[in-house]
Design a protein around this motif. Structure first.
Motif, PDB file in Angstrom:
ATOM      1  N   GLY A  89     -10.606  11.707  14.840  1.00 44.85           N
ATOM      2  CA  GLY A  89     -11.383  10.485  14.656  1.00 44.85           C
ATOM      3  C   GLY A  89     -10.533   9.367  14.087  1.00 44.85           C
ATOM      4  N   GLU A  90      -9.724   9.694  13.067  1.00 47.66           N
ATOM      5  CA  GLU A  90      -8.855   8.675  12.466  1.00 47.66           C
ATOM      6  C   GLU A  90      -7.812   8.191  13.479  1.00 47.66           C
ATOM      7  OE1 GLU A  90      -9.700  11.404  10.816  1.00 47.66           O
ATOM      8  OE2 GLU A  90     -10.908  10.521   9.212  1.00 47.66           O
ATOM      9  N   ARG A  91      -7.277   9.144  14.265  1.00 47.72           N
ATOM     10  CA  ARG A  91      -6.284   8.744  15.272  1.00 47.72           C
ATOM     11  C   ARG A  91      -6.905   7.775  16.271  1.00 47.72           C
ATOM     12  NH1 ARG A  91      -4.413  13.450  18.337  1.00 47.72           N
ATOM     13  NH2 ARG A  91      -5.583  14.875  17.035  1.00 47.72           N
ATOM     14  N   LEU A  92      -8.142   8.107  16.714  1.00 45.99           N
ATOM     15  CA  LEU A  92      -8.814   7.232  17.677  1.00 45.99           C
ATOM     16  C   LEU A  92      -9.097   5.870  17.059  1.00 45.99           C
ATOM     17  CD1 LEU A  92     -10.049   6.922  20.437  1.00 45.99           C
ATOM     18  CD2 LEU A  92     -12.168   7.804  19.548  1.00 45.99           C
ATOM     19  N   HIS A  93      -9.469   5.866  15.782  1.00 49.17           N
ATOM     20  CA  HIS A  93      -9.755   4.611  15.083  1.00 49.17           C
ATOM     21  C   HIS A  93      -8.516   3.724  15.045  1.00 49.17           C
ATOM     22  CE1 HIS A  93     -11.751   2.555  11.379  1.00 49.17           C
ATOM     23  NE2 HIS A  93     -11.571   1.752  12.404  1.00 49.17           N
ATOM     24  N   ARG A  94      -7.356   4.352  14.761  1.00 53.56           N
ATOM     25  CA  ARG A  94      -6.114   3.577  14.747  1.00 53.56           C
ATOM     26  C   ARG A  94      -5.796   3.030  16.135  1.00 53.56           C
ATOM     27  NH1 ARG A  94      -4.279   7.465  11.141  1.00 53.56           N
ATOM     28  NH2 ARG A  94      -3.255   8.657  12.755  1.00 53.56           N
ATOM     29  N   ALA A  95      -6.078   3.834  17.192  1.00 54.19           N
ATOM     30  CA  ALA A  95      -5.722   3.403  18.544  1.00 54.19           C
ATOM     31  C   ALA A  95      -6.682   2.342  19.066  1.00 54.19           C
ATOM     32  CB  ALA A  95      -5.703   4.603  19.479  1.00 54.19           C
ATOM     33  N   LEU A  96      -7.966   2.482  18.737  1.00 59.48           N
ATOM     34  CA  LEU A  96      -8.973   1.601  19.331  1.00 59.48           C
ATOM     35  C   LEU A  96      -9.248   0.357  18.491  1.00 59.48           C
ATOM     36  CD1 LEU A  96     -12.031   3.499  20.802  1.00 59.48           C
ATOM     37  CD2 LEU A  96     -10.597   1.833  21.906  1.00 59.48           C
ATOM     38  N   GLY A  97      -8.995   0.422  17.190  1.00 60.09           N
ATOM     39  CA  GLY A  97      -9.442  -0.646  16.319  1.00 60.09           C
ATOM     40  C   GLY A  97     -10.920  -0.476  15.996  1.00 60.09           C
ATOM     41  N   ASP A  98     -11.582  -1.586  15.688  1.00 62.26           N
ATOM     42  CA  ASP A  98     -12.967  -1.484  15.197  1.00 62.26           C
ATOM     43  C   ASP A  98     -14.009  -1.547  16.302  1.00 62.26           C
ATOM     44  OD1 ASP A  98     -12.448  -1.037  12.615  1.00 62.26           O
ATOM     45  OD2 ASP A  98     -12.480  -3.141  12.018  1.00 62.26           O
ATOM     46  N   ARG A  99     -13.625  -1.148  17.511  1.00 60.22           N
ATOM     47  CA  ARG A  99     -14.580  -1.268  18.604  1.00 60.22           C
ATOM     48  C   ARG A  99     -15.640  -0.186  18.557  1.00 60.22           C
ATOM     49  NH1 ARG A  99     -11.727  -2.546  24.104  1.00 60.22           N
ATOM     50  NH2 ARG A  99      -9.954  -1.298  23.482  1.00 60.22           N
ATOM     51  N   LEU A 131     -17.419  -6.628  30.899  1.00 62.59           N
ATOM     52  CA  LEU A 131     -16.260  -7.487  30.688  1.00 62.59           C
ATOM     53  C   LEU A 131     -16.168  -7.985  29.248  1.00 62.59           C
ATOM     54  CD1 LEU A 131     -16.291  -9.552  33.987  1.00 62.59           C
ATOM     55  CD2 LEU A 131     -14.611  -7.895  33.272  1.00 62.59           C
ATOM     56  N   ARG A 132     -17.120  -7.584  28.405  1.00 59.05           N
ATOM     57  CA  ARG A 132     -17.043  -8.020  27.005  1.00 59.05           C
ATOM     58  C   ARG A 132     -15.876  -7.329  26.316  1.00 59.05           C
ATOM     59  NH1 ARG A 132     -22.335  -6.538  24.541  1.00 59.05           N
ATOM     60  NH2 ARG A 132     -22.218  -4.909  26.108  1.00 59.05           N
ATOM     61  N   ARG A 133     -15.366  -7.947  25.272  1.00 56.59           N
ATOM     62  CA  ARG A 133     -14.152  -7.456  24.638  1.00 56.59           C
ATOM     63  C   ARG A 133     -14.307  -6.037  24.132  1.00 56.59           C
ATOM     64  NH1 ARG A 133     -11.400  -6.381  20.266  1.00 56.59           N
ATOM     65  NH2 ARG A 133     -13.304  -6.256  19.045  1.00 56.59           N
ATOM     66  N   GLU A 134     -15.458  -5.720  23.520  1.00 51.51           N
ATOM     67  CA  GLU A 134     -15.626  -4.405  22.901  1.00 51.51           C
ATOM     68  C   GLU A 134     -15.649  -3.303  23.946  1.00 51.51           C
ATOM     69  OE1 GLU A 134     -19.191  -6.201  22.467  1.00 51.51           O
ATOM     70  OE2 GLU A 134     -17.533  -7.607  22.343  1.00 51.51           O
ATOM     71  N   VAL A 135     -16.175  -3.613  25.161  1.00 51.61           N
ATOM     72  CA  VAL A 135     -16.414  -2.576  26.144  1.00 51.61           C
ATOM     73  C   VAL A 135     -15.260  -2.436  27.125  1.00 51.61           C
ATOM     74  CG1 VAL A 135     -18.074  -1.760  27.833  1.00 51.61           C
ATOM     75  CG2 VAL A 135     -18.845  -3.059  25.882  1.00 51.61           C
ATOM     76  N   PHE A 136     -14.528  -3.535  27.362  1.00 48.95           N
ATOM     77  CA  PHE A 136     -13.504  -3.535  28.394  1.00 48.95           C
ATOM     78  C   PHE A 136     -12.457  -2.459  28.114  1.00 48.95           C
ATOM     79  CE2 PHE A 136      -9.814  -5.354  30.644  1.00 48.95           C
ATOM     80  CZ  PHE A 136     -10.400  -5.485  31.880  1.00 48.95           C
ATOM     81  N   ALA A 137     -12.201  -1.601  29.107  1.00 50.02           N
ATOM     82  CA  ALA A 137     -11.382  -0.407  28.863  1.00 50.02           C
ATOM     83  C   ALA A 137      -9.994  -0.509  29.460  1.00 50.02           C
ATOM     84  CB  ALA A 137     -12.084   0.829  29.420  1.00 50.02           C
ATOM     85  N   LEU A 138      -9.677  -1.584  30.164  1.00 47.33           N
ATOM     86  CA  LEU A 138      -8.401  -1.614  30.879  1.00 47.33           C
ATOM     87  C   LEU A 138      -7.269  -2.259  30.096  1.00 47.33           C
ATOM     88  CD1 LEU A 138      -9.449  -2.406  34.553  1.00 47.33           C
ATOM     89  CD2 LEU A 138      -8.596  -0.292  33.627  1.00 47.33           C
ATOM     90  N   ASP A 139      -7.521  -2.712  28.847  1.00 46.60           N
ATOM     91  CA  ASP A 139      -6.408  -3.268  28.078  1.00 46.60           C
ATOM     92  C   ASP A 139      -5.720  -2.124  27.326  1.00 46.60           C
ATOM     93  OD1 ASP A 139      -8.649  -2.913  26.618  1.00 46.60           O
ATOM     94  OD2 ASP A 139      -8.359  -4.636  25.314  1.00 46.60           O
ATOM     95  N   LEU A 140      -4.884  -1.399  28.085  1.00 47.01           N
ATOM     96  CA  LEU A 140      -4.275  -0.182  27.549  1.00 47.01           C
ATOM     97  C   LEU A 140      -3.133  -0.529  26.603  1.00 47.01           C
ATOM     98  CD1 LEU A 140      -4.257   1.667  30.920  1.00 47.01           C
ATOM     99  CD2 LEU A 140      -5.717   2.181  28.994  1.00 47.01           C
ATOM    100  N   THR A 141      -3.150   0.051  25.439  1.00 45.80           N
ATOM    101  CA  THR A 141      -2.084  -0.156  24.470  1.00 45.80           C
ATOM    102  C   THR A 141      -1.254   1.121  24.374  1.00 45.80           C
ATOM    103  OG1 THR A 141      -3.528   0.594  22.720  1.00 45.80           O
ATOM    104  CG2 THR A 141      -3.460  -1.777  23.128  1.00 45.80           C
ATOM    105  N   PRO A 142       0.009   1.014  23.917  1.00 48.08           N
ATOM    106  CA  PRO A 142       0.831   2.222  23.725  1.00 48.08           C
ATOM    107  C   PRO A 142       0.153   3.224  22.805  1.00 48.08           C
ATOM    108  CG  PRO A 142       2.177   0.260  23.526  1.00 48.08           C
ATOM    109  CD  PRO A 142       0.771  -0.204  23.645  1.00 48.08           C
ATOM    110  N   ARG A 143      -0.565   2.721  21.791  1.00 43.15           N
ATOM    111  CA  ARG A 143      -1.252   3.624  20.871  1.00 43.15           C
ATOM    112  C   ARG A 143      -2.287   4.464  21.584  1.00 43.15           C
ATOM    113  NH1 ARG A 143      -2.452   0.748  15.127  1.00 43.15           N
ATOM    114  NH2 ARG A 143      -0.420   1.232  14.227  1.00 43.15           N
ATOM    115  N   MET A 144      -2.985   3.835  22.570  1.00 48.22           N
ATOM    116  CA  MET A 144      -4.002   4.580  23.306  1.00 48.22           C
ATOM    117  C   MET A 144      -3.338   5.708  24.101  1.00 48.22           C
ATOM    118  SD  MET A 144      -7.126   4.045  22.996  1.00 48.22           S
ATOM    119  CE  MET A 144      -8.314   5.250  23.509  1.00 48.22           C
TER     120      MET A 144
END
Lengths: 161, 107, 109
Positions: free
Chosen positions: A151-161, A50-63
């Motif tokens: 990798g860059e695309r994933l970085h943009r979608a995920l942020g610094d997690r 449930l920690r912010r870095e690991v939680f996977a259910l906050d889906l964004t349009p970018r993802m």
């Protein structure tokens, strides 16, 4: 997103899953559902899911955009590998490449390693200390993996997690 | 047969073809790591097409939700077991055929 | 209509069994068994529609789960040569990589 909201999202997802799968509303099954959902929530919290870095259910349009791009990659390389297997001479040139993923966080690296593996013609065989060892079926797929901007695309979608 | 049935039949047969090609690849490829590529062929597009064909047959229903769950589950777990397999083989000293290219750059 | 897919899956299961028998290493066999399991999941999903029984889809999902956990367990067994090895897991702190473990390239002679 605070931790109570993450808890609520996971709770809602688990309750929906239980009800959709059983489809019955008898007291016994609802009681079992309460037990199962509580146990899963407790285990998730205990595992730190449930920690912010690991939680996977906050889906964004970018993802979703990233997943769509990955789907296109997967379909393309499926056709490439199918052609290689079906050609009589079996034109493979297997090689290992070392890849430095452009992602700072553990979650991003794990996701990228799995995305590379999911694409046929590249398999991540080692991801120790943030350096990937990728086995490629052909030299062309190795070149494409090294030049790819996934990798860059994933970085943009995920942020610094 | 309606057009939906035709689309579904084409998708299912296409998925079956990819699964079959993956199976042939698992027999033809020369070593473990190259066989893993063939196996991932059956796990990705093969299963996706077949499950999509079945979902078209089911329409909007609980069955489609379950098919989606099966597909997502396969897509999430297949790279993890591939990684576990490749990593275990590598750590046990299983050397891949072919050469090793190091660094970001070159051939 | 689904005949082509069923035949293809059945033939692929046979090919996977041949690969499992040929080996040569234990990892090839695990790969073949994993393939066989995934094809079983697809076959169960198709059977659910041919037989008109949606509960077979639950079986397919459960089989996918068992297949995944089974492959990981077998690999762990061949890695450790025994079950029951307990990794240090406490409150998710296992996400940090251990500092003193060698990378495979360092382990190679």
């Amino acid at each position: 997103m605070n931790s109570a909201l993450r808890f609520a999202i996971l709770l809602a997802a688990l309750v929906f899953t239980w009800l959709a799968w059983s489809g019955l509303f008898k007291p016994l099954l609802l009681g079992l559902g309460v037990v199962a959902v509580s146990l899963t929530l407790w285990l998730s919290a205990r595992m730190g899911l449930l920690r912010r870095e690991v939680f996977a259910l906050d889906l964004t349009p970018r993802m979703f955009g990233f997943w769509a791009g990955l789907l296109v990659d997967i379909v393309k390389s499926n056709f490439v590998v199918a052609r290689i297997i079906l050609s009589p001479s079996l034109p493979i040139s297997p090689c290992m490449i070392r890849l430095q993923p452009p992602l700072p966080g553990q979650v991003g690296r794990a996701t990228l390693a799995n995305c590379i593996t999911l694409t046929p013609s590249t398999v991540t065989v080692d991801a120790h200390r943030g350096v990937f060892l990728v086995h490629c079926l052909t030299r062309e797929s190795a070149r494409e993996t090294l030049d790819s901007d996934i990798g860059e695309r994933l970085h943009r979608a995920l942020g610094d997690r | 047969m309606s057009w939906l049935d035709w689309v579904s039949a084409v998708l299912a047969t296409g998925g079956g073809l990819f699964v079959l090609v993956g199976g042939i690849g698992a027999l033809r490829m020369p070593d473990l790591y190259t066989r893993m590529h063939a196996s991932s062929l059956t796990d990705t597009l093969g299963s996706m097409l077949i499950l999509l064909a079945l979902a078209l047959q089911a329409g909007v229903s609980l069955a489609t939700l379950k098919l989606g769950a099966i597909g997502l589950f396969l897509l999430f777990t297949s790279p993890i077991s591939s990684y576990a397999l490749g990593n275990a083989a590598l750590l046990s000293g299983h050397e891949p055929v072919g050469e090793r290219l190091d660094g970001e750059g070159g051939e | 209509m689904l005949t082509g897919a069923v035949v293809a899956i059945a033939v692929t299961m046979l090919l996977a069994l041949v690969r499992a028998l040929l080996g040569p290493s234990v990892y090839d066999r695990v790969l073949a068994v994993n393939m066989f399991g995934t094809k079983t999941v697809l076959l169960l999903a198709i059977v659910a529609f041919v037989a008109g029984r949606d509960d077979y889809l639950d079986l397919a999902l459960a089989y996918a789960l068992i297949n995944f956990i089974g492959v990981l367990a077998v690999l762990e067994f061949f890695h450790q040569r025994k079950f029951g090895h307990v990794p240090q897991v406490a409150n998710g702190s296992d996400l940090q990589p251990p500092e003193n473990e060698a990378t495979p390239s360092e382990r190679e002679p």
